[in-house]
Design a protein around this motif. Structure first.
Motif, PDB file in Angstrom:
ATOM      1  N   LEU A   1      33.191  28.586  54.077  1.00 34.37           N
ATOM      2  CA  LEU A   1      33.212  29.218  52.984  1.00 34.37           C
ATOM      3  C   LEU A   1      32.357  30.437  53.016  1.00 34.37           C
ATOM      4  CD1 LEU A   1      34.089  28.755  50.141  1.00 34.37           C
ATOM      5  CD2 LEU A   1      31.836  27.802  49.667  1.00 34.37           C
ATOM      6  N   GLY A   2      31.309  30.600  53.754  1.00 40.94           N
ATOM      7  CA  GLY A   2      30.547  31.861  53.765  1.00 40.94           C
ATOM      8  C   GLY A   2      31.509  32.925  54.522  1.00 40.94           C
ATOM      9  N   TYR A   3      32.175  32.880  55.606  1.00 39.33           N
ATOM     10  CA  TYR A   3      33.008  34.069  56.031  1.00 39.33           C
ATOM     11  C   TYR A   3      34.164  34.202  54.967  1.00 39.33           C
ATOM     12  CZ  TYR A   3      31.305  33.346  60.669  1.00 39.33           C
ATOM     13  OH  TYR A   3      30.619  33.268  61.850  1.00 39.33           O
ATOM     14  N   ASN A   4      34.624  33.258  54.237  1.00 34.63           N
ATOM     15  CA  ASN A   4      35.674  33.781  53.247  1.00 34.63           C
ATOM     16  C   ASN A   4      35.096  34.477  51.983  1.00 34.63           C
ATOM     17  OD1 ASN A   4      38.606  32.207  53.443  1.00 34.63           O
ATOM     18  ND2 ASN A   4      37.147  31.314  54.523  1.00 34.63           N
ATOM     19  N   GLN A   5      33.913  33.991  51.547  1.00 34.75           N
ATOM     20  CA  GLN A   5      32.970  34.788  50.511  1.00 34.75           C
ATOM     21  C   GLN A   5      32.654  36.308  50.873  1.00 34.75           C
ATOM     22  OE1 GLN A   5      29.651  32.354  50.470  1.00 34.75           O
ATOM     23  NE2 GLN A   5      30.484  31.210  48.630  1.00 34.75           N
ATOM     24  N   ALA A   6      32.436  36.597  52.150  1.00 29.58           N
ATOM     25  CA  ALA A   6      32.031  37.699  52.563  1.00 29.58           C
ATOM     26  C   ALA A   6      33.355  38.699  52.576  1.00 29.58           C
ATOM     27  CB  ALA A   6      31.427  37.710  54.032  1.00 29.58           C
ATOM     28  N   LEU A   7      34.468  38.115  53.199  1.00 25.06           N
ATOM     29  CA  LEU A   7      35.484  38.927  53.233  1.00 25.06           C
ATOM     30  C   LEU A   7      36.108  39.389  51.927  1.00 25.06           C
ATOM     31  CD1 LEU A   7      37.791  40.406  55.018  1.00 25.06           C
ATOM     32  CD2 LEU A   7      38.801  38.123  54.977  1.00 25.06           C
ATOM     33  N   ALA A   8      35.972  38.525  50.915  1.00 26.74           N
ATOM     34  CA  ALA A   8      36.605  38.621  49.547  1.00 26.74           C
ATOM     35  C   ALA A   8      35.390  39.535  48.804  1.00 26.74           C
ATOM     36  CB  ALA A   8      36.428  37.214  48.925  1.00 26.74           C
ATOM     37  N   GLN A   9      34.284  39.633  49.262  1.00 24.95           N
ATOM     38  CA  GLN A   9      33.035  40.554  48.584  1.00 24.95           C
ATOM     39  C   GLN A   9      33.383  41.874  49.233  1.00 24.95           C
ATOM     40  OE1 GLN A   9      29.637  37.284  48.721  1.00 24.95           O
ATOM     41  NE2 GLN A   9      29.063  39.231  47.374  1.00 24.95           N
ATOM     42  N   SER A  10      34.104  41.985  50.435  1.00 24.91           N
ATOM     43  CA  SER A  10      34.013  43.207  50.980  1.00 24.91           C
ATOM     44  C   SER A  10      34.569  44.404  50.279  1.00 24.91           C
ATOM     45  CB  SER A  10      34.679  43.053  52.327  1.00 24.91           C
ATOM     46  OG  SER A  10      34.826  44.656  53.014  1.00 24.91           O
ATOM     47  N   THR A  11      34.196  45.538  50.139  1.00 26.02           N
ATOM     48  CA  THR A  11      34.708  46.724  49.506  1.00 26.02           C
ATOM     49  C   THR A  11      35.471  47.301  50.297  1.00 26.02           C
ATOM     50  OG1 THR A  11      32.999  48.240  49.747  1.00 26.02           O
ATOM     51  CG2 THR A  11      32.823  47.073  47.722  1.00 26.02           C
ATOM     52  N   THR A  12      35.779  47.255  51.574  1.00 26.71           N
ATOM     53  CA  THR A  12      36.493  47.923  52.563  1.00 26.71           C
ATOM     54  C   THR A  12      37.726  47.037  53.025  1.00 26.71           C
ATOM     55  OG1 THR A  12      35.490  46.822  54.609  1.00 26.71           O
ATOM     56  CG2 THR A  12      34.528  49.115  53.381  1.00 26.71           C
TER      57      THR A  12
ATOM     58  N   ILE B   1      39.732  32.089  57.760  1.00 28.60           N
ATOM     59  CA  ILE B   1      40.051  32.674  56.468  1.00 28.60           C
ATOM     60  C   ILE B   1      41.211  32.032  56.067  1.00 28.60           C
ATOM     61  CG2 ILE B   1      40.841  34.819  55.596  1.00 28.60           C
ATOM     62  CD1 ILE B   1      37.984  34.774  56.459  1.00 28.60           C
ATOM     63  N   GLY B   2      41.242  31.635  54.700  1.00 29.61           N
ATOM     64  CA  GLY B   2      42.472  31.038  54.196  1.00 29.61           C
ATOM     65  C   GLY B   2      41.803  29.588  53.707  1.00 29.61           C
ATOM     66  N   ASP B   3      42.662  28.810  52.881  1.00 29.19           N
ATOM     67  CA  ASP B   3      42.633  27.584  52.636  1.00 29.19           C
ATOM     68  C   ASP B   3      41.216  27.152  51.741  1.00 29.19           C
ATOM     69  OD1 ASP B   3      45.135  26.867  53.793  1.00 29.19           O
ATOM     70  OD2 ASP B   3      44.198  26.823  55.831  1.00 29.19           O
ATOM     71  N   THR B   4      40.802  28.075  51.131  1.00 31.61           N
ATOM     72  CA  THR B   4      39.574  27.927  50.252  1.00 31.61           C
ATOM     73  C   THR B   4      39.891  28.403  49.060  1.00 31.61           C
ATOM     74  OG1 THR B   4      38.703  30.260  50.781  1.00 31.61           O
ATOM     75  CG2 THR B   4      38.201  28.599  52.401  1.00 31.61           C
ATOM     76  N   PRO B   5      38.907  27.959  47.661  1.00 33.10           N
ATOM     77  CA  PRO B   5      39.167  28.708  46.610  1.00 33.10           C
ATOM     78  C   PRO B   5      38.909  30.057  46.297  1.00 33.10           C
ATOM     79  CG  PRO B   5      37.687  26.828  46.477  1.00 33.10           C
ATOM     80  CD  PRO B   5      37.817  27.041  47.948  1.00 33.10           C
ATOM     81  N   ILE B   6      38.629  30.642  47.324  1.00 33.19           N
ATOM     82  CA  ILE B   6      38.145  32.240  47.165  1.00 33.19           C
ATOM     83  C   ILE B   6      39.162  32.975  47.864  1.00 33.19           C
ATOM     84  CG2 ILE B   6      36.634  33.888  48.080  1.00 33.19           C
ATOM     85  CD1 ILE B   6      34.443  31.698  47.987  1.00 33.19           C
ATOM     86  N   ILE B   7      39.687  32.637  49.096  1.00 32.40           N
ATOM     87  CA  ILE B   7      40.903  33.088  49.745  1.00 32.40           C
ATOM     88  C   ILE B   7      41.966  31.885  50.167  1.00 32.40           C
ATOM     89  CG2 ILE B   7      41.874  34.510  51.548  1.00 32.40           C
ATOM     90  CD1 ILE B   7      39.165  35.814  51.866  1.00 32.40           C
ATOM     91  N   GLY B   8      42.824  31.936  49.500  1.00 31.47           N
ATOM     92  CA  GLY B   8      43.966  30.626  49.788  1.00 31.47           C
ATOM     93  C   GLY B   8      44.648  31.059  50.840  1.00 31.47           C
TER      94      GLY B   8
END
Length: 484
Positions: free
Chosen positions: A188-199, A237-244
């Motif tokens: 979840l932490g990696y998915n959160q980080a990628l989703a929060q990234s502005t780049t 990455i993927g298969d999470t509520p943040i990045i599916g």
């Protein structure tokens, strides 16, 4: 020859004598059978080289005193023959794990390390949320605790890739279950980080006390540990509520590759006017940013353009070493009580994105990792072993625990051994890459072979080509540190 002379490979036409301390003798090779002199009348070079297995065993001596007996975690650094502090970090732990996987009898040590890592994972708010990533840790009598609120997603990617190797090496055991539990807690932490990234790229850093992540993303292939980042993007990455959608991770990896093609360069060699080098630029032009990832992958998986690029980069480093008359290459290393990640070869630095490099410290760990690029009986591999052997001739560079982690350009060794560098020096024959590849396949994810095969590097819209010149050979010892 005397016993001391026997430890150097020297052309019979150019017999030389050297004088080294006794501690230096173990990792240097005997002449017979190494193929140093392809022809007595035309030797490839004159000077010492290393015997690979002895070199590995000698530098693994770091772990003789550089590991905490209770937690089995490696100390980050040694100074004056003792741990500099009871501190460890993700990169040091990663390389220690990979080393232990070479022998199944080390399963208890691997299990102990994984238990400590599971304990160190923190995912709570308030007051601090590390997203189950591992920061720098203090080793205490009752376990480990963070020493800082800062942590690195990229360094955790390196650690996660080694935990995955452990899961595969000990598949079907309780130890493997611990490794898988550690990996799952980071998802979840990696998915959160990628989703929060502005780049749109994986952030490099974050702070446990802050909600956001560092705005600098891992948007340059040779920004450091690129193979580990590929692993994270494909596995997590993927298969999470943040990045599916798992394709988001693959798209990010491809975007890194594409971005690198916008940061290529070309320069003439300093010592060979006819050699024009097409090179990919790195964040700081640091040797580890190009070569440490080879400890995670099989070079046979690389497209020819990537193989050519790494050869050209290596040529550039060694050409600079000849010009500056130093026995190593510019790479991350210790200096003035700290550790400089931005020490590198200035002409290889991506100045468009970052700052220039220090060109202060020369090291040998990235050269050891680069051995993986070449066949064991090749001239190129022999040349690299000669450069490492030359490094070993410098006064006071050898300690009972292994090679010192760097020296300045005047030849003064730095009184420190860093676990991340000694670790990198002993893993070039590791089966870790095969384990990681098998782990990805067993997990139903793109393999590391597939991920690395996607890297196609181009210079001016053409696949990067290899310079048609042999790698620069080691200097003669008497020319070291002299200035024109």
């Amino acid at each position: 020859m005397t016993p001391k002379d026997d430890l150097f490979c020297i052309s019979r036409r150019h017999f030389l004598r050297y004088s080294l301390g006794a501690a230096a003798l173990a990792p240097l090779a005997a002449c017979d059978g190494l193929g140093l002199n392809k022809d007595d009348d035309d030797p490839l070079f004159d000077g010492p080289t290393i015997a690979e297995d002895d070199f590995i065993a000698f530098n693994a001596g770091y772990y003789g005193i550089g590991v905490d007996s209770a937690t089995q975690l490696p100390y980050t650094a040694l100074r004056q023959g003792s741990p500099a502090a009871r501190i460890t970090d993700p990169v040091s732990i990663a390389y220690r794990l990979q080393h232990l996987l070479a022998d199944s009898r080390h399963i208890e040590r691997v299990d102990t390390i994984l238990s400590q890592l599971l304990t160190a994972q923190i995912d709570a708010r308030p007051p601090d949320n590390y997203r189950n990533m591992i920061p720098r840790l203090a080793i205490q009598s009752d376990g480990v605790v963070p020493t800082t609120k800062d942590y690195s997603f990229v360094q955790n990617a390196l650690l996660a890739s080694r935990v995955a190797m452990a899961a595969q090496a000990h598949a079907g055991t309780a130890t493997s279950d611990k490794a898988l539990a550690f990996l799952e807690k980071q998802k979840l932490g990696y998915n959160q980080a990628l989703a929060q990234s502005t780049t749109g790229f994986l952030p490099e850093f974050a702070n446990a006390g802050l909600f956001g992540v560092d705005p600098v993303g891992m948007n340059l292939l040779f920004g450091g540990y690129y193979a580990a980042v590929a692993f994270v993007l494909a596995y997590y990455i993927g298969d999470t509520p943040i990045i599916g959608d798992p394709q988001v991770g693959m798209d990010t990896w491809q975007a890194m590759i594409d971005a690198q093609n916008g940061l290529m360069g070309a320069h003439a060699a300093s010592t060979r006017a006819s050699a024009n080098l097409q090179v990919p630029l790195a964040r700081n032009g640091s040797g580890y940013q190009y070569f440490h990832s080879l400890l995670t992958i099989d070079p046979a998986w690389l497209d020819m353009s990537m193989q050519n690029a790494l050869y050209n980069v290596l040529f550039s480093f060694l050409d600079a070493a000849v010009y500056d008359r130093v026995p190593g290459i510019y790479s991350a290393g210790p200096h003035a009580g700290g550790f400089f990640d931005d020490n590198g070869l200035n002409r290889l630095a991506a100045k468009q994105r970052y700052h220039t490099s220090r060109e202060t410290i020369v090291t040998t760990d990235a050269l050891a990792a680069a051995l993986r690029l070449f066949d064991e009986d090749s001239d190129e591999r022999l040349i690299l072993k000669g450069w490492i052997g030359l490094y070993a001739t410098v006064d006071d560079v050898i300690t009972p625990q292994g090679y010192r982690s760097g020296m300045d350009k005047e030849g003064t060794p730095i009184n420190a051994l860093y676990a991340r560098q000694n670790g990198a020096m002993i893993l070039f024959k590791s089966q870790g890459p095969a384990l990681l590849n098998s782990f990805m396949v067993a997990s139903g994810k793109p393999s590391m072979e597939e991920l690395m095969g996607l890297v196609r590097l181009r210079y001016q819209d053409e696949p990067i080509s290899r310079v048609e010149s042999q790698l620069p050979v080691p200097l003669r010892i008497e020319r070291l540190f002299t200035r024109v």
